[in-house]
Design an enzyme around this catalytic site. Structure first.
Site, PDB file in Angstrom:
ATOM      1  N   ARG A  34       0.817  -1.214   0.000  1.00  0.00           N
ATOM      2  CA  ARG A  34       0.000   0.000   0.000  1.00  0.00           C
ATOM      3  C   ARG A  34       0.855   1.271   0.000  1.00  0.00           C
ATOM      4  NH1 ARG A  34      -3.364   3.236   3.970  1.00  0.00           N
ATOM      5  NH2 ARG A  34      -5.326   3.733   2.901  1.00  0.00           N
ATOM      6  N   ILE A  60      -7.363   7.556  -1.000  1.00  0.00           N
ATOM      7  CA  ILE A  60      -7.251   6.106  -1.008  1.00  0.00           C
ATOM      8  C   ILE A  60      -8.049   5.628   0.209  1.00  0.00           C
ATOM      9  CG2 ILE A  60      -5.049   6.234   0.253  1.00  0.00           C
ATOM     10  CD1 ILE A  60      -4.222   3.630  -1.052  1.00  0.00           C
ATOM     11  N   SER A  61      -8.948   4.680   0.012  1.00  0.00           N
ATOM     12  CA  SER A  61      -9.825   4.236   1.094  1.00  0.00           C
ATOM     13  C   SER A  61      -9.033   3.616   2.235  1.00  0.00           C
ATOM     14  CB  SER A  61     -10.836   3.202   0.567  1.00  0.00           C
ATOM     15  OG  SER A  61     -11.720   3.784  -0.352  1.00  0.00           O
ATOM     16  N   ALA A  62      -9.609   3.668   3.423  1.00  0.00           N
ATOM     17  CA  ALA A  62      -9.012   3.007   4.578  1.00  0.00           C
ATOM     18  C   ALA A  62      -8.897   1.509   4.301  1.00  0.00           C
ATOM     19  CB  ALA A  62      -9.864   3.237   5.822  1.00  0.00           C
ATOM     20  N   PRO A  63      -7.832   0.856   4.772  1.00  0.00           N
ATOM     21  CA  PRO A  63      -7.672  -0.582   4.524  1.00  0.00           C
ATOM     22  C   PRO A  63      -8.872  -1.428   4.941  1.00  0.00           C
ATOM     23  CG  PRO A  63      -5.622   0.328   5.341  1.00  0.00           C
ATOM     24  CD  PRO A  63      -6.638   1.433   5.440  1.00  0.00           C
TER      25      PRO A  63
END
Length: 216
Positions: A34, A60-63
Site C-alpha cells: 500500500r 485512497i480508502s481506509a484498509p
C-alpha cells in the site's frame, strides 16, 4: 522483510480481529504494498487504518473498507471485475490478487492524472491483469461488459441503471449511495435477472461524479 512488510503484517492481524478477514482477502492485503500507492509524503502512514489524500481532492480508502468491499463482493478466481474509481490503483491491485491470473479488473477513473499514475504504479509492480481506462465510471465501461462483479469507490445519488445493465446474471455489485448520509449497498442479480438489494451499513466516501452521479 522490510519495515513496511512488518507494518502490513500487523495491519492484517488487526483486520482479522476486527472484521474477520477470509484467508484470500488477508493474503491479498498482505501481498500488496500500500505504501507504494500513496504520495511519498504520507508513506509512513500507509498502514494506518484510515483514508489518505492522493491528490485532486481524492482519497485512497481506509484498509478496512477495502477489505470489507472485497469480502462483500465474494470474489472468485477468474472473475471479471469492474471498478469505478481507480484512484491510486491500490484497491484494484488487491482485487487482482484475489481473482488471479485468469481474472481481470477493469478500472475506470475520470481524472486522467490519477489514471496515469495508477497505470504506472500497477505496471511497475507487475499487475498485468488490471486495465485502467479514463472515463465516466458512473455509466460503467460497455466495451468489456458484462461483469461478474462491480464495485464503486465513490458515493452515488442512486444505484446507476447503466451499471446494473452491465452486471451479469448471478453477479454482484457493491456501491455506496447517498450524499451527506451514505450507506453501502450490496446488489445481487439472480440467474433470472431479478435484482435484490441490501443495506450493509453507514459509510463515508467522496462523491461519484458523472452522468449517473453528482454534478462536478
Amino acid at each position: 522483510m522490510d519495515e513496511y512488510f512488518e507494518k502490513r503484517k500487523r495491519l492484517v492481524e488487526r483486520l482479522k480481529k476486527e472484521i474477520g478477514l477470509s484467508e484470500k482477502v488477508a493474503r491479498a492485503i498482505l501481498e500488496v504494498p500500500r505504501h507504494l500507492f500513496v504520495p511519498p509524503e504520507v508513506r509512513s502512514e500507509a498502514y494506518n487504518d484510515y483514508p489518505l489524500l492522493i491528490g485532486h481532492g481524492q482519497t485512497i480508502s481506509a484498509p478496512h473498507m477495502v477489505a470489507i468491499i472485497c469480502e462483500l463482493l465474494d470474489l472468485e478466481e477468474g472473475d471479471k471485475v469492474l471498478e469505478v474509481g481507480a484512484g491510486s490503483g491500490y484497491h484494484a491491485a488487491v482485487v487482482s490478487r484475489i481473482v488471479g491470473a485468469d481474472g481481470v479488473v477493469i478500472s475506470v477513473e475520470r481524472i486522467p492524472e490519477l489514471a496515469d499514475r495508477a497505470r504506472k504504479t500497477l505496471k511497475a509492480l507487475g499487475y498485468t491483469n488490471v486495465k485502467v481506462v479514463v472515463g465516466d465510471g458512473s455509466i460503467g465501461y460497455e466495451p468489456e461488459a458484462p461483469y461478474d462483479k462491480i464495485y464503486v469507490t465513490a458515493s452515488a445519488p442512486r444505484i446507476p441503471a447503466k451499471l446494473l445493465m452491465q452486471l451479469k446474471n448471478g453477479g454482484r455489485m457493491v456501491i455506496p449511495v447517498g450524499d451527506f448520509i451514505q450507506h453501502l449497498h450490496v446488489v445481487d442479480r439472480d440467474e433470472y435477472g431479478q435484482i435484490k438489494t441490501r443495506n450493509w451499513g453507514a459509510v463515508r466516501f467522496v462523491p461519484l461524479v458523472g452522468e449517473e452521479g453528482f454534478k462536478d
